[in-house]
Design a protein around this motif. Structure first.
Motif, PDB file in Angstrom:
ATOM      1  N   THR A  51       0.899  -1.080   0.012  1.00 47.03           N
ATOM      2  CA  THR A  51      -0.113  -0.174   0.030  1.00 47.03           C
ATOM      3  C   THR A  51       0.754   1.282  -0.074  1.00 47.03           C
ATOM      4  O   THR A  51       0.357   2.425  -0.517  1.00 47.03           O
ATOM      5  N   ALA A  52       2.037   1.319   0.620  1.00 49.67           N
ATOM      6  CA  ALA A  52       2.946   2.282   0.442  1.00 49.67           C
ATOM      7  C   ALA A  52       3.458   2.437  -0.908  1.00 49.67           C
ATOM      8  O   ALA A  52       3.275   3.671  -1.237  1.00 49.67           O
ATOM      9  N   TYR A  53       3.941   1.383  -1.460  1.00 48.71           N
ATOM     10  CA  TYR A  53       4.357   1.846  -2.917  1.00 48.71           C
ATOM     11  C   TYR A  53       3.391   2.133  -3.937  1.00 48.71           C
ATOM     12  O   TYR A  53       3.636   2.884  -4.739  1.00 48.71           O
ATOM     13  N   LEU A  54       2.145   1.771  -3.547  1.00 49.21           N
ATOM     14  CA  LEU A  54       0.636   2.528  -4.524  1.00 49.21           C
ATOM     15  C   LEU A  54       0.370   3.773  -3.810  1.00 49.21           C
ATOM     16  O   LEU A  54      -0.551   4.263  -4.491  1.00 49.21           O
ATOM     17  N   ASN A  55       0.934   4.240  -2.885  1.00 51.27           N
ATOM     18  CA  ASN A  55       0.873   5.471  -2.356  1.00 51.27           C
ATOM     19  C   ASN A  55      -0.784   5.600  -1.923  1.00 51.27           C
ATOM     20  O   ASN A  55      -1.423   6.740  -2.150  1.00 51.27           O
ATOM     21  N   TRP A  56      -1.260   4.470  -1.098  1.00 49.64           N
ATOM     22  CA  TRP A  56      -2.558   4.522  -0.588  1.00 49.64           C
ATOM     23  C   TRP A  56      -2.493   5.193   0.537  1.00 49.64           C
ATOM     24  O   TRP A  56      -2.136   4.740   1.814  1.00 49.64           O
ATOM     25  N   THR A  57      -2.967   6.524   0.587  1.00 50.77           N
ATOM     26  CA  THR A  57      -3.080   7.399   2.131  1.00 50.77           C
ATOM     27  C   THR A  57      -4.422   7.433   2.429  1.00 50.77           C
ATOM     28  O   THR A  57      -4.561   7.621   3.693  1.00 50.77           O
ATOM     29  N   ARG A  58      -5.315   6.905   1.669  1.00 44.65           N
ATOM     30  CA  ARG A  58      -6.713   6.736   2.188  1.00 44.65           C
ATOM     31  C   ARG A  58      -7.245   5.537   1.638  1.00 44.65           C
ATOM     32  O   ARG A  58      -7.457   5.235   0.086  1.00 44.65           O
ATOM     33  N   MET A  59      -7.696   4.515   2.366  1.00 45.60           N
ATOM     34  CA  MET A  59      -8.114   3.359   1.851  1.00 45.60           C
ATOM     35  C   MET A  59      -9.334   2.868   2.910  1.00 45.60           C
ATOM     36  O   MET A  59      -9.482   3.213   3.962  1.00 45.60           O
ATOM     37  N   GLY A  60     -10.065   1.723   2.307  1.00 53.22           N
ATOM     38  CA  GLY A  60     -11.098   1.095   3.157  1.00 53.22           C
ATOM     39  C   GLY A  60     -10.592  -0.434   3.251  1.00 53.22           C
ATOM     40  O   GLY A  60     -10.175  -0.893   2.352  1.00 53.22           O
ATOM     41  N   VAL A  61     -11.250  -1.080   4.377  1.00 55.86           N
ATOM     42  CA  VAL A  61     -10.934  -2.378   4.680  1.00 55.86           C
ATOM     43  C   VAL A  61     -12.370  -3.049   4.833  1.00 55.86           C
ATOM     44  O   VAL A  61     -13.253  -2.378   5.566  1.00 55.86           O
ATOM     45  N   ILE A  62     -12.614  -4.215   4.243  1.00 52.10           N
ATOM     46  CA  ILE A  62     -14.101  -4.774   4.274  1.00 52.10           C
ATOM     47  C   ILE A  62     -13.208  -6.223   5.181  1.00 52.10           C
ATOM     48  O   ILE A  62     -12.819  -6.820   4.521  1.00 52.10           O
ATOM     49  N   TYR A  63     -14.178  -6.327   6.261  1.00 54.39           N
ATOM     50  CA  TYR A  63     -13.669  -7.573   7.043  1.00 54.39           C
ATOM     51  C   TYR A  63     -15.022  -8.273   7.622  1.00 54.39           C
ATOM     52  O   TYR A  63     -15.915  -7.772   7.411  1.00 54.39           O
ATOM     53  N   ASP A 116      -5.261   7.286   6.315  1.00 50.17           N
ATOM     54  CA  ASP A 116      -6.765   7.489   6.561  1.00 50.17           C
ATOM     55  C   ASP A 116      -7.459   6.057   6.198  1.00 50.17           C
ATOM     56  O   ASP A 116      -7.223   5.818   5.113  1.00 50.17           O
ATOM     57  N   MET A 117      -7.909   5.503   7.040  1.00 55.33           N
ATOM     58  CA  MET A 117      -8.559   4.137   6.969  1.00 55.33           C
ATOM     59  C   MET A 117     -10.010   4.124   7.236  1.00 55.33           C
ATOM     60  O   MET A 117     -10.430   4.607   8.338  1.00 55.33           O
ATOM     61  N   TYR A 118     -10.816   3.391   6.294  1.00 53.52           N
ATOM     62  CA  TYR A 118     -12.302   3.110   6.803  1.00 53.52           C
ATOM     63  C   TYR A 118     -12.451   1.782   6.848  1.00 53.52           C
ATOM     64  O   TYR A 118     -12.266   1.025   5.958  1.00 53.52           O
ATOM     65  N   CYS A 119     -12.834   1.191   7.981  1.00 58.90           N
ATOM     66  CA  CYS A 119     -12.995  -0.333   8.093  1.00 58.90           C
ATOM     67  C   CYS A 119     -14.431  -0.570   8.266  1.00 58.90           C
ATOM     68  O   CYS A 119     -15.367   0.237   8.998  1.00 58.90           O
ATOM     69  N   LYS A 169     -18.358   3.804  -0.829  1.00 57.75           N
ATOM     70  CA  LYS A 169     -18.378   4.827  -2.028  1.00 57.75           C
ATOM     71  C   LYS A 169     -18.910   6.031  -1.580  1.00 57.75           C
ATOM     72  O   LYS A 169     -18.393   7.067  -2.378  1.00 57.75           O
ATOM     73  N   ALA A 170     -19.690   6.127  -0.807  1.00 61.14           N
ATOM     74  CA  ALA A 170     -20.231   7.325  -0.328  1.00 61.14           C
ATOM     75  C   ALA A 170     -19.253   8.234   0.214  1.00 61.14           C
ATOM     76  O   ALA A 170     -19.133   9.390   0.308  1.00 61.14           O
ATOM     77  N   GLN A 171     -17.986   7.538   0.865  1.00 57.55           N
ATOM     78  CA  GLN A 171     -17.015   8.225   1.465  1.00 57.55           C
ATOM     79  C   GLN A 171     -15.920   8.444   0.300  1.00 57.55           C
ATOM     80  O   GLN A 171     -15.049   9.395   0.726  1.00 57.55           O
ATOM     81  N   GLY A 172     -16.155   8.212  -0.811  1.00 61.45           N
ATOM     82  CA  GLY A 172     -15.143   8.462  -1.773  1.00 61.45           C
ATOM     83  C   GLY A 172     -13.962   7.437  -2.050  1.00 61.45           C
ATOM     84  O   GLY A 172     -13.045   7.999  -2.472  1.00 61.45           O
ATOM     85  N   VAL A 173     -13.999   6.504  -1.127  1.00 59.28           N
ATOM     86  CA  VAL A 173     -12.828   5.543  -0.972  1.00 59.28           C
ATOM     87  C   VAL A 173     -12.871   4.622  -2.282  1.00 59.28           C
ATOM     88  O   VAL A 173     -13.963   3.728  -2.632  1.00 59.28           O
ATOM     89  N   THR A 174     -11.878   4.663  -3.041  1.00 57.23           N
ATOM     90  CA  THR A 174     -11.608   3.992  -4.026  1.00 57.23           C
ATOM     91  C   THR A 174     -10.303   2.605  -3.890  1.00 57.23           C
ATOM     92  O   THR A 174     -10.318   2.063  -4.950  1.00 57.23           O
ATOM     93  N   HIS A 175      -9.725   2.816  -2.810  1.00 60.95           N
ATOM     94  CA  HIS A 175      -8.559   1.736  -2.631  1.00 60.95           C
ATOM     95  C   HIS A 175      -9.013   0.797  -1.408  1.00 60.95           C
ATOM     96  O   HIS A 175      -9.264   1.545  -0.334  1.00 60.95           O
ATOM     97  N   ILE A 176      -9.504  -0.321  -1.647  1.00 60.94           N
ATOM     98  CA  ILE A 176     -10.066  -1.139  -0.934  1.00 60.94           C
ATOM     99  C   ILE A 176      -9.338  -2.711  -0.377  1.00 60.94           C
ATOM    100  O   ILE A 176      -8.983  -3.127  -1.607  1.00 60.94           O
ATOM    101  N   TYR A 213     -10.780   2.071  -9.221  1.00 63.77           N
ATOM    102  CA  TYR A 213     -10.779   1.393  -8.021  1.00 63.77           C
ATOM    103  C   TYR A 213      -9.865   0.523  -8.167  1.00 63.77           C
ATOM    104  O   TYR A 213      -9.463  -0.154  -9.128  1.00 63.77           O
ATOM    105  N   HIS A 214      -9.176   0.076  -6.932  1.00 67.23           N
ATOM    106  CA  HIS A 214      -8.079  -0.852  -6.718  1.00 67.23           C
ATOM    107  C   HIS A 214      -8.586  -1.646  -5.540  1.00 67.23           C
ATOM    108  O   HIS A 214      -8.714  -1.429  -4.481  1.00 67.23           O
ATOM    109  N   TYR A 215      -8.573  -2.948  -5.752  1.00 66.21           N
ATOM    110  CA  TYR A 215      -8.925  -4.028  -4.708  1.00 66.21           C
ATOM    111  C   TYR A 215      -8.116  -4.826  -4.388  1.00 66.21           C
ATOM    112  O   TYR A 215      -7.196  -5.225  -5.397  1.00 66.21           O
ATOM    113  N   ILE A 216      -7.446  -5.162  -2.991  1.00 64.74           N
ATOM    114  CA  ILE A 216      -6.442  -5.863  -2.799  1.00 64.74           C
ATOM    115  C   ILE A 216      -7.211  -7.096  -1.775  1.00 64.74           C
ATOM    116  O   ILE A 216      -7.772  -6.966  -0.988  1.00 64.74           O
ATOM    117  N   PHE A 217      -6.939  -8.414  -2.357  1.00 69.87           N
ATOM    118  CA  PHE A 217      -7.315  -9.430  -1.687  1.00 69.87           C
ATOM    119  C   PHE A 217      -6.468 -10.168  -0.777  1.00 69.87           C
ATOM    120  O   PHE A 217      -5.421 -10.379  -1.135  1.00 69.87           O
TER     121      PHE A 217
END
Length: 849
Positions: free
Chosen positions: A149-161, A180-183, A198-205, A231-235
């Motif tokens: 995530t640091a290489y991709l420069n993800w300063t704002r992301m979401g986590v679905i758990y 900045d992280m939204y879980c 999506k409502a928070q404008g998070v595109t990195h998940i 959008y970018h998703y990491i599994f």
């Protein structure tokens, strides 16, 4: 398959190992008969068959099943296996099962090998632990995800758990650097979780959920349209390569994940090939020829235990018991051997420290789209070296600056034309709408270019037999060109193998036809305002009314007049002015609006005359009104009016450009009319398909040929040649776009440039320049209207009115006759019948004395 370090090659203590060694496995009910259980059985089978690790010992196993999450029952099953002599317990069913066995095995010195992420045993790193976990340590995996995530420069992301603390990640560790992280927790409601992000404008998940629920997640992503290049998703699952991601091949969404099993390794391939051939369970262990991570970990766990047993000086039967807490005397020795192992298995390099796996290698997988879409390796990560990206361009969306691109095109008026009579070189040789557009797009997007024509002068069509493309598409697929700028239609087949920008022009398929020659003026053209059947009806009405007038005048007493002549004696004569000739003359005079000198006297004959005057008023007015149109309007009759007319006839040939999108449209269409038209075009002789638009227009001008072409080019031709016209409307709707090879970083930049040029009106200015302001536009005289002959349906009511009037006149004449006869009979004192007979005889003879 296994690579040992030098200290472990010589195994000299196998003679002290028991000839029969029992092991146990605790699995969940849902794993019963699955690939994990089968991999466990197969691994035991391979150890016993090869005899290379335990030449004098045989492994026997017993498998116990428990409900998922049932700690009490797992404890009882484990005690039962230990009491029956099991020297080691294997588990695979999540952290709950693993944790319930950790404390038990530690208290009894029984080896516990796990293939699940167990945060408690891994994070403690307890030197007295008897749990060996082949799953990479969670804190180490947190480092891997943090590096990515640091290489991709993800300063704002979401986590679905699903459940906090039970996934692959420690969210707190990733977020501790202040990003900045939204879980969002999503046990089953993936749509709700994605909607919140999506409502928070998070595109990195980061998706840290059960891989078995991927189908629900994919459906929610598609429904919410969160599947574009933004959008970018990491599994977190290690099995992303085995996911069904076909729905995302053609929308440029970014998806990444780690892979633990190096499925590209030759040693792994050989092992899996042997495994697949093992009947009857071998094929059931694999998924599409590949093994999932969990079965692979359990397979490696069996190998690790076998190596540790082989290196032990003494392995006797267990005397441990849960009842009196008796420990196994050989457990500590085997645990020390496991911590000394350096090996390489299905899951890569294996090394432990206090039962925690410290050495492994992860491959970074990335989704690529297109016709041959799937996952590819873009980098790798290990605890020592960290992240290494082998394909830096994979995650870079911006194209390199100061670059000169190779651009291909097709010569086609007015889009691309080669200047004639000029000694020019390079890009200066070309002119046209697309050339002007390209210059402005290049200035906006920031690139230089070299322009050349495609060798075969084809836009690009796929051969249905060989599956190969030609023309511009082939140049882009083979990466011989970077961009294609031409009158190139965006369609599904092309979009599957190359990329298109936003359309710079919208159009459809039209029909080009030659304007028919005007009909020559005939000598009797004055008859054209009325149809031939109307003239026949008028003639019939003329004869009928003349005859009716004659009969009514003879029949009516009031049309008879008396005269007295003295020629020696008085003679009283009855005369009637409406003889046959006079009746015809009266009808003729009134029809031509001229006087005849005859005036009806009886009511019945006046009705006949009045109805005939009304009839002639309508007929002559209609004739006069339509005559002006026929004499002043040039009449052109087209033999076809639409595509349906083309398909329904064989006299006019029709075709389109060979190898173009219009040809593909008809060839692949499921509409009956278009299928019929394609059958005709592809089989007719001479060939209906042409090699260029110029040839198609030339055949149209020669006559008896209709050319199906794109409306923008059709409009350009029609405006410059008054002998050409468009027939009917458009058959479809599509657009022209600038093409790039699949995944090109220039596509988005060019699309933005096109949108900006459209908003500023630049593209419309260029269209007017090349379509309307060239000075060679055809001046049409505007005589395109057509007057149709009047038929029965237009003035048929006049004849109905005439017939009704004649019938009324007959009735009145009969009444007059009867009234006059009755009157004469009363005066002459004769019977009514005799008087009627006398009057009839007088009427027939034409007079009476």
């Amino acid at each position: 398959m296994w690579a040992w370090c030098g200290w472990l090659v010589a195994v000299h203590a196998v003679a002290a190992v028991s000839p029969v060694i029992k092991i146990g496995a605790i699995l969940t009910d849902e794993a019963r008969g699955g690939s994990t259980e089968l991999a466990f059985k197969y691994a035991v089978y391979r150890i016993n068959k090869e005899r290379s690790v335990l030449p004098d010992s045989t492994l026997v196993y017993a498998i116990q099943y428990i409900p998922a999450g049932d700690s009490f029952r797992s404890y009882k099953k484990a005690c039962h296996e230990i009491k029956s002599g099991a020297v080691a317990l294997f588990s695979s069913g999540g952290p709950t099962l693993s944790r319930s066995l950790n404390a038990l095995c530690r208290s009894l010195n029984i080896i516990h090998l796990s293939s699940s992420a167990d945060t408690a045993s891994q994070e403690d790193n307890d030197p007295d632990s008897f749990t060996v976990n082949l799953y990479p340590a969670r804190q180490v995996m947190d480092r891997a995800f943090a590096d990515l995530t640091a290489y991709l420069n993800w300063t704002r992301m979401g986590v679905i758990y699903e459940d906090y603390g039970y996934g692959e990640l420690n969210i707190a560790n990733i977020a501790k650097d202040g990003r900045d992280m939204y879980c969002v927790r999503a046990s089953h409601e993936y749509r709700r979780a994605l909607t919140l992000l999506k409502a928070q404008g998070v595109t990195h998940i980061i998706v840290d959920t059960d891989p078995k629920k991927l189908r629900q997640l994919a459906r929610a992503i598609l429904q919410l349209q969160m599947n574009n290049e933004n959008y970018h998703y990491i599994f977190t699952s290690f099995d992303m390569e085995l996911f069904d991601l076909e729905d995302f091949y053609y929308n440029r969404v970014n998806m990444s994940g780690w892979r633990l099993v190096d499925r590209d390794s030759d040693k792994v391939k050989d092992t899996l090939l042997v495994m697949e051939k093992f009947h009857p369970i071998g094929a059931s262990i694999l998924t599409g020829g590949h093994i999932k991570t969990e079965p692979a970990l359990l397979y490696d766990a069996i190998q690790v235990l076998a190596m540790a047993l082989a290196a032990s000086k003494e392995v006797g039967p267990t005397n441990a018991s849960c009842d009196d807490e008796t420990i196994w005397s050989n457990g500590k020795d085997i645990m020390e051997n496991i911590n000394k192992i350096h090996a390489h298995g299905l899951t890569g390099p294996i090394q432990f420290q206090n039962g925690v796996r410290t050495n492994f290698s992860l491959q970074l997988m990335r989704l690529v789209g297109g016709e041959k879409g799937g996952t590819v390796v873009s980098g790798h990560w290990n605890p020592g070296d960290g992240l290494t990206i082998t394909d830096p361009a994979a995650y870079k969306r911006d194209p390199p600056p100061n670059v000169t691109l190779t651009i291909v095109t097709v010569e086609e008026k007015p889009y691309v034309m080669v200047k004639e009579g000029w000694n020019l070189q390079g890009n200066a040789r070309f002119e046209g709408f697309c050339i002007d557009l390209l210059a402005r797009v290049a200035a906006q997007a920031g690139f230089a270019y070299r322009l050349r024509l495609v060798p075969d002068n084809m836009y690009g069509a796929r051969d249905p037999d060989t599956g190969q493309w030609n023309g511009i598409v082939r140049e882009l697929v083979d990466r011989k060109a970077d961009i294609a700028v031409a009158s190139m239609t965006i369609n599904y087949a092309r979009e599957a193998v190359i990329d298109f920008t936003k359309p710079f022009m919208n159009l459809g398929i039209g029909i080009l036809f030659k304007v028919p020659t005007s009909q020559p003026t005939r000598l009797f053209s004055f008859l054209n305002p009325l149809a031939i059947e109307i003239w026949l009806y008028v003639l019939a009405a003329y004869i009928l009314v003349s005859f009716t007038l004659f009969v009514m005048a003879r029949f009516s007493p009031y049309e008879w007049s008396s005269s007295t002549h003295v020629c020696g004696h008085e003679t009283k004569l009855l005369t009637n002015q409406f003889s046959v000739c006079n009746s015809l003359w009266f009808i003729t005079g009134t029809f031509l609006r001229q006087g005849s000198g005859l005036n009806p006297k009886a009511t019945s004959t006046r009705i006949v005359g009045g109805i005939w005057w009304f009839f002639t008023l309508i007929i002559l007015s209609s004739y006069t009104a339509n005559l002006a149109a026929f004499l002043t309007v040039e009449r052109t009759v087209l033999p076809i009016q639409s595509a349906a007319d083309l398909a329904a006839q064989n006299s006019v040939q029709y075709g389109t450009l060979n190898g173009g999108s219009t040809m593909t449209f008809f060839r692949d269409s499921n509409i009956d009319i278009y299928q019929k038209m394609w059958q005709h075009m592809s089989t007719t002789s001479p060939p209906a398909l042409v090699s260029s638009y110029e040839e198609g227009v030339r055949r149209v001008l020669q006559g008896n040929y209709a050319f199906l072409m794109e409306s923008t080019m059709l409009d350009h031709r029609v405006q410059r040649d008054c002998n050409l016209t468009q027939i009917g409307g458009l058959l479809d709707s599509k657009g022209y776009g600038i093409a790039t090879w699949k995944g090109s970083p220039w596509r988005d930049r060019i699309s933005l440039a096109i949108l900006e040029l459209q908003e500023k009106g630049v593209i419309q200015i260029l269209y007017d320049k090349w379509w309307k302001n060239t000075g060679d536009v055809c001046n049409r005289d505007g005589k395109d209207s057509k007057a149709n002959p009047l038929g029965v349906q237009n003035i048929g009511g006049v004849f109905v009115t005439l017939l009704c009037g004649l019938a009324l006149a007959i009735v009145v004449a009969i009444l007059e006759f009867c009234w006059h006869t009755k009157k004469n009979a009363s005066h002459g004192r004769q019977s009514l019948c005799s008087e009627m007979g006398q009057e009839l005889r007088t009427a027939m003879r034409g007079g009476s004395s």
